[in-house]
Design an enzyme around this catalytic site. Structure first.
Site, PDB file in Angstrom:
ATOM      1  N   TRP A 194      -3.227   0.365   4.499  1.00  0.00           N
ATOM      2  CA  TRP A 194      -1.982  -0.321   4.151  1.00  0.00           C
ATOM      3  C   TRP A 194      -1.352   0.259   2.897  1.00  0.00           C
ATOM      4  O   TRP A 194      -0.128   0.393   2.817  1.00  0.00           O
ATOM      5  CB  TRP A 194      -2.190  -1.836   4.077  1.00  0.00           C
ATOM      6  CG  TRP A 194      -2.353  -2.392   5.457  1.00  0.00           C
ATOM      7  CD1 TRP A 194      -3.513  -2.787   6.048  1.00  0.00           C
ATOM      8  CD2 TRP A 194      -1.324  -2.517   6.462  1.00  0.00           C
ATOM      9  NE1 TRP A 194      -3.267  -3.170   7.361  1.00  0.00           N
ATOM     10  CE2 TRP A 194      -1.952  -3.013   7.639  1.00  0.00           C
ATOM     11  CE3 TRP A 194       0.046  -2.255   6.488  1.00  0.00           C
ATOM     12  CZ2 TRP A 194      -1.234  -3.268   8.813  1.00  0.00           C
ATOM     13  CZ3 TRP A 194       0.760  -2.504   7.669  1.00  0.00           C
ATOM     14  CH2 TRP A 194       0.114  -2.999   8.804  1.00  0.00           C
ATOM     15  N   ASP A 205       0.611  -6.079  -2.723  1.00  0.00           N
ATOM     16  CA  ASP A 205       0.737  -6.510  -1.329  1.00  0.00           C
ATOM     17  C   ASP A 205      -0.445  -7.435  -1.038  1.00  0.00           C
ATOM     18  O   ASP A 205      -1.535  -6.982  -0.712  1.00  0.00           O
ATOM     19  CB  ASP A 205       0.713  -5.297  -0.403  1.00  0.00           C
ATOM     20  CG  ASP A 205       0.655  -5.707   1.070  1.00  0.00           C
ATOM     21  OD1 ASP A 205       0.703  -6.923   1.371  1.00  0.00           O
ATOM     22  OD2 ASP A 205       0.567  -4.803   1.924  1.00  0.00           O
ATOM     23  N   LYS A 260      -1.395 -14.335   7.973  1.00  0.00           N
ATOM     24  CA  LYS A 260      -2.839 -14.393   7.753  1.00  0.00           C
ATOM     25  C   LYS A 260      -3.203 -15.740   7.102  1.00  0.00           C
ATOM     26  O   LYS A 260      -3.873 -16.555   7.716  1.00  0.00           O
ATOM     27  CB  LYS A 260      -3.299 -13.220   6.882  1.00  0.00           C
ATOM     28  CG  LYS A 260      -3.309 -11.887   7.648  1.00  0.00           C
ATOM     29  CD  LYS A 260      -2.215 -10.996   7.197  1.00  0.00           C
ATOM     30  CE  LYS A 260      -2.296  -9.551   7.618  1.00  0.00           C
ATOM     31  NZ  LYS A 260      -2.717  -9.157   8.921  1.00  0.00           N
TER      32      LYS A 260
END
Lengths: 361, 361
Positions: A102, A172, A196
């Site tokens: 990511w 993030d 999530k």
């Protein structure tokens, strides 16, 4: 349907109590005669829902008044662009820590808008460890330092907040937000896709220090300027109303769990249970991640004999333990233990793993 | 709660049958043990939901195979930027028809990326009419011609599809999509925010001719390139899964109403009922829009005596007729009659209006 446990990495398990409340209110919210989905985003009912969701998030995370909370769309993937577009602020360079898939995507996108200095990379360890801080090449002139506190795919989680000095720190937090207390005042900007630990997909939460807003790159879409959203309380255009409502229900549920401190105790217990089972398997199961930075949220592990992967997945699924297949870039298994995964779910997984190892070991 | 009718402009009324089905399935979809909100967007269950939604939309609208259907985020407001970013394709100018507030916003945003030629403007009529086609100054070299088939605020709806010759035609159909049959093959690109006739907010539908995809301006976020979404079946990043599921339920419901031809008959009846009541009120109610282009979806009207506005709104609300207040830029009232507004809702509104006029006229 018997009780199942969903270990998917996201969109992921949600608290049963939240889903049941949403179900109850779905057609007629609080006697209004309307579903939340039917409410004008500028009407009294929805404005109240959104304001309560924001207030709850502020309470849970202890967000200082000098930060704006924005409810946006586009996921972390759009933030990969919005961060440099808004935070370069006349500078040309930004610092990025590269700790997995990511952060790699964030770096690639940032290069469209400025120069990226990769402060350190976990590549030498196959992204199973966080590079030693002593090896970081921080640039004091950087517009900001970006990192990924928890790599959803690699399962590497920072056990500390990087010290960026006077440089704004950007995180993030998609797969770790709300899993434990965090000192928001150490960050310039925090962002997270909702799917999530916050709610359903289609919502992105951005928490940004006010002084960093208002210097977006020219020539970019107005929708990518944090200022337009900050100035309009996230209602410049129609926001994703139902996901915001669901997030509010999740925030209420988190308060009932004892807030983030309570959640952290539960999450640590869940993670320890699974990592202990892996470590205690005599090498039948292997977690590739360095012990100091093993994620509480996403636990990747492999079977010593990859030839058993298929049987493991088939039998675990039959036992009601779903979505354990590892990301294609890592292989093996991955168990995501987000806030809404109950402790009995992890216990069921661990029981299954021990039994499987006994039968197949 | 007694039955209410919600005339809001969006997010707006949804079919009761759709909401009840969503409620029934909310906690456990089809015995999967999961809510749709908990499903991985790459899992079999959700891929099937998304594929069915797309197939239904293709059937309903008769979308040719040479068009891509994209499920995106960001609403029409982000499309105002994505259209020029993707469709200028090396050209410098685009044609725009200016017929009200929403085309005005589209024009302002397009000017960030290229030169806008305003083909014609309804300004002289106070945006109550569509400029005569004979006065349009079309540019045969334009990259595309953009128009707003239905202006949600002004209530002006095109009763015809503009002839753009060889120039690709682009339409913001947010508040008219699915309200009647339309020949998709006449368009280069159609886009629509979901929150009027498709489903909950947070979803944007884009229908784009394949040959127009793949020439996005350089230096823009990858998330704004139609190609990345087209190449990844709208799963480059996590899509807004629950809104896509809801859209699929709405599409199924539309099929049960006789598809778009059936829906058009109902919508025309509903609109006629309300416009006839306005016309037959002896001037008590006034619709400012020219008769030839009165919208089926959004009906703005004023009271001859604006001093009665407050009483009208208060009493209509007490009668269960909600969200009739006109947009602040127009004043007066606005009744949105989207697909999900039942005929009895319009009948109840018309009865109330007649009674109010009798008592206060």
């Amino acid at each position: 349907m018997a009780r199942i446990f969903n270990f998917g990495a996201g969109p992921a398990v949600m608290p049963q109590a939240v889903l049941r409340k949403a179900q109850e209110e779905l057609v007629d919210w609080h006697g209004s005669g309307m579903s939340v989905m039917e409410m004008s985003h500028r009407g009294k009912e929805f404005l109240d829902i959104a304001a309560r969701a924001e207030a709850s998030l502020r309470t849970l995370m202890g967000i200082p008044d000098t930060y704006k909370v924005l409810f946006l769309q586009g996921g972390a993937s759009l933030q990969f662009a919005m961060v440099p577009i808004n935070l370069l602020r006349g500078k040309t360079r930004a610092d990025y820590l590269h700790t997995g898939e990511w952060s790699k995507k964030a770096i690639a996108e940032a290069r469209r808008f400025g120069e990226v200095n990769v402060v350190a990379s976990g590549e030498a360890s196959g992204f199973t460890d966080i590079p030693a801080v002593s090896d970081w090449r921080l640039d004091p002139q950087a517009a900001y330092l970006h990192y990924t506190p928890n790599e959803t795919i690699g399962g590497v989680e920072f056990p500390f907040i990087p010290d960026a000095g006077a440089v704004p720190l950007v995180a993030d937090m998609s797969s770790t937000i709300l899993s434990r207390p965090v000192d928001v005042s150490r960050f310039g900007l925090i962002y997270a896709g909702a799917q999530k630990n916050i709610g359903p997909s289609g919502l992105t939460v951005v928490i940004v220090r006010e002084d960093l807003v208002g210097q977006a790159l020219p020539g970019m879409p107005i929708m990518l300027d944090y200022r337009i959203h900050a100035d309009n309380e996230s209602m410049y255009n129609t926001p994703p109303t139902f996901p915001i409502y669901m997030a509010g229900l999740v925030f209420d549920w988190l308060k009932e769990q004892g807030g983030l401190a309570g959640m952290a105790r539960i999450n640590e217990r869940k993670a320890r249970l699974l990592y202990d089972a892996i470590e205690g398997s005599g090498g039948f199961y292997i977690c590739p991640v360095a012990k100091a930075c093993r994620s509480w949220m996403n636990v990747p592990f492999t079977l010593k004999d990859a030839g058993l992967d298929e049987a493991f997945l088939k039998e675990s699924k039959a036992a009601g333990l779903l979505q354990l297949k590892g990301h294609r870039s890592v292989g093996g298994m991955r168990a995501s233990l987000y806030n809404a995964m109950p402790e009995e779910g992890v216990a069921a997984l661990v029981d299954f793993m021990r039994d499987f190892a006994r039968r197949r070991g």
